[in-house]
Design a protein around this motif. Structure first.
Motif, PDB file in Angstrom:
ATOM      1  N   THR A   2       0.834  -1.192   0.000  1.00 26.07           N
ATOM      2  CA  THR A   2       0.000   0.000   0.000  1.00 26.07           C
ATOM      3  C   THR A   2       0.868   1.242   0.000  1.00 26.07           C
ATOM      4  O   THR A   2       1.802   1.352   0.776  1.00 26.07           O
ATOM      5  CB  THR A   2      -0.882   0.061   1.254  1.00 26.07           C
ATOM      6  OG1 THR A   2      -0.989  -1.208   1.851  1.00 26.07           O
ATOM      7  CG2 THR A   2      -2.229   0.545   0.934  1.00 26.07           C
ATOM      8  N   GLU A   4       1.015   5.496   0.227  1.00 27.43           N
ATOM      9  CA  GLU A   4       0.291   6.642   0.753  1.00 27.43           C
ATOM     10  C   GLU A   4       0.964   7.909   0.273  1.00 27.43           C
ATOM     11  O   GLU A   4       2.162   7.918  -0.041  1.00 27.43           O
ATOM     12  CB  GLU A   4       0.298   6.611   2.288  1.00 27.43           C
ATOM     13  CG  GLU A   4      -0.398   5.398   2.862  1.00 27.43           C
ATOM     14  CD  GLU A   4      -0.311   5.365   4.389  1.00 27.43           C
ATOM     15  OE1 GLU A   4       0.128   6.361   4.995  1.00 27.43           O
ATOM     16  OE2 GLU A   4      -0.676   4.331   4.960  1.00 27.43           O
ATOM     17  N   ASP A   7       4.906   9.117   0.742  1.00 33.54           N
ATOM     18  CA  ASP A   7       5.901   8.042   0.766  1.00 33.54           C
ATOM     19  C   ASP A   7       7.049   8.369  -0.184  1.00 33.54           C
ATOM     20  O   ASP A   7       6.824   8.781  -1.324  1.00 33.54           O
ATOM     21  CB  ASP A   7       5.292   6.704   0.343  1.00 33.54           C
ATOM     22  CG  ASP A   7       4.421   6.075   1.410  1.00 33.54           C
ATOM     23  OD1 ASP A   7       4.516   6.500   2.577  1.00 33.54           O
ATOM     24  OD2 ASP A   7       3.657   5.161   1.073  1.00 33.54           O
ATOM     25  N   VAL A  35      -2.623   9.008  -4.825  1.00 31.94           N
ATOM     26  CA  VAL A  35      -2.889   7.567  -4.890  1.00 31.94           C
ATOM     27  C   VAL A  35      -4.244   7.378  -5.555  1.00 31.94           C
ATOM     28  O   VAL A  35      -5.229   7.991  -5.156  1.00 31.94           O
ATOM     29  CB  VAL A  35      -2.905   6.947  -3.471  1.00 31.94           C
ATOM     30  CG1 VAL A  35      -3.240   5.472  -3.532  1.00 31.94           C
ATOM     31  CG2 VAL A  35      -1.571   7.165  -2.776  1.00 31.94           C
ATOM     32  N   GLU A  37      -7.443   4.950  -6.680  1.00 27.85           N
ATOM     33  CA  GLU A  37      -8.136   3.735  -6.273  1.00 27.85           C
ATOM     34  C   GLU A  37      -8.080   2.723  -7.410  1.00 27.85           C
ATOM     35  O   GLU A  37      -8.026   3.085  -8.578  1.00 27.85           O
ATOM     36  CB  GLU A  37      -9.597   4.043  -5.934  1.00 27.85           C
ATOM     37  CG  GLU A  37      -9.762   4.966  -4.746  1.00 27.85           C
ATOM     38  CD  GLU A  37      -9.214   4.382  -3.450  1.00 27.85           C
ATOM     39  OE1 GLU A  37      -9.358   3.158  -3.247  1.00 27.85           O
ATOM     40  OE2 GLU A  37      -8.652   5.138  -2.666  1.00 27.85           O
ATOM     41  N   TYR A  44      -4.415  -3.455 -10.812  1.00 31.91           N
ATOM     42  CA  TYR A  44      -3.309  -3.004  -9.981  1.00 31.91           C
ATOM     43  C   TYR A  44      -3.515  -1.536  -9.614  1.00 31.91           C
ATOM     44  O   TYR A  44      -4.241  -0.813 -10.284  1.00 31.91           O
ATOM     45  CB  TYR A  44      -1.981  -3.184 -10.720  1.00 31.91           C
ATOM     46  CG  TYR A  44      -1.986  -2.598 -12.114  1.00 31.91           C
ATOM     47  CD1 TYR A  44      -1.714  -1.253 -12.325  1.00 31.91           C
ATOM     48  CD2 TYR A  44      -2.287  -3.372 -13.212  1.00 31.91           C
ATOM     49  CE1 TYR A  44      -1.742  -0.706 -13.585  1.00 31.91           C
ATOM     50  CE2 TYR A  44      -2.306  -2.832 -14.482  1.00 31.91           C
ATOM     51  CZ  TYR A  44      -2.029  -1.494 -14.666  1.00 31.91           C
ATOM     52  OH  TYR A  44      -2.056  -0.947 -15.920  1.00 31.91           O
ATOM     53  N   GLN A  45      -2.881  -1.144  -8.548  1.00 34.35           N
ATOM     54  CA  GLN A  45      -2.985   0.243  -8.094  1.00 34.35           C
ATOM     55  C   GLN A  45      -1.931   1.091  -8.786  1.00 34.35           C
ATOM     56  O   GLN A  45      -0.826   0.633  -9.069  1.00 34.35           O
ATOM     57  CB  GLN A  45      -2.785   0.312  -6.583  1.00 34.35           C
ATOM     58  CG  GLN A  45      -2.983   1.703  -6.037  1.00 34.35           C
ATOM     59  CD  GLN A  45      -2.781   1.754  -4.546  1.00 34.35           C
ATOM     60  OE1 GLN A  45      -2.010   1.001  -3.984  1.00 34.35           O
ATOM     61  NE2 GLN A  45      -3.485   2.643  -3.902  1.00 34.35           N
ATOM     62  N   VAL A  62       2.175   0.475  -8.868  1.00 30.88           N
ATOM     63  CA  VAL A  62       2.946   0.299  -7.636  1.00 30.88           C
ATOM     64  C   VAL A  62       3.909  -0.870  -7.687  1.00 30.88           C
ATOM     65  O   VAL A  62       4.881  -0.900  -6.940  1.00 30.88           O
ATOM     66  CB  VAL A  62       2.039   0.185  -6.383  1.00 30.88           C
ATOM     67  CG1 VAL A  62       1.288   1.456  -6.154  1.00 30.88           C
ATOM     68  CG2 VAL A  62       1.112  -0.996  -6.481  1.00 30.88           C
ATOM     69  N   LYS A  67       9.052   1.319  -1.364  1.00 30.73           N
ATOM     70  CA  LYS A  67       9.172   2.414  -0.398  1.00 30.73           C
ATOM     71  C   LYS A  67      10.609   2.429   0.115  1.00 30.73           C
ATOM     72  O   LYS A  67      11.184   1.386   0.416  1.00 30.73           O
ATOM     73  CB  LYS A  67       8.231   2.203   0.784  1.00 30.73           C
ATOM     74  CG  LYS A  67       6.785   2.412   0.463  1.00 30.73           C
ATOM     75  CD  LYS A  67       5.963   2.269   1.730  1.00 30.73           C
ATOM     76  CE  LYS A  67       4.484   2.263   1.433  1.00 30.73           C
ATOM     77  NZ  LYS A  67       3.693   2.159   2.661  1.00 30.73           N
TER      78      LYS A  67
END
Length: 70
Positions: A2, A4, A7, A35, A37, A44-45, A62, A67
């Motif tokens: 995930t 945010e 990041d 980000v 949805e 995929y995001q 992503v 990160k």
């Protein structure tokens, strides 16, 4: 994974050794600024990343990002 807003991320796992068709390459560092949805048509995001050098904003899946600091 995930993501945010805020990041710090680095591009990884891109299949290209040089700048890809989408204008990013492995090892570039940036900041997540938006980000998105996951929509029904995508599996995929995606996030919008502000890259520092050269300065630009790109939308990237992503799974091409890690990160920093984890």
């Amino acid at each position: 994974m995930t993501m945010e807003v805020g990041d710090l991320v680095i591009t990884r796992r891109s299949p290209f050794d040089v700048s890809s068709l989408f204008h990013y390459k492995n090892g570039e560092i940036g900041l997540v600024v938006q980000v998105f949805e996951i929509e029904n048509r995508y599996r995929y995001q995606e996030v919008k990343v502000l890259f520092f050098e050269p300065e630009r904003e790109l939308i990237i899946p992503v799974f091409y990002l890690d990160k920093l600091g984890e």
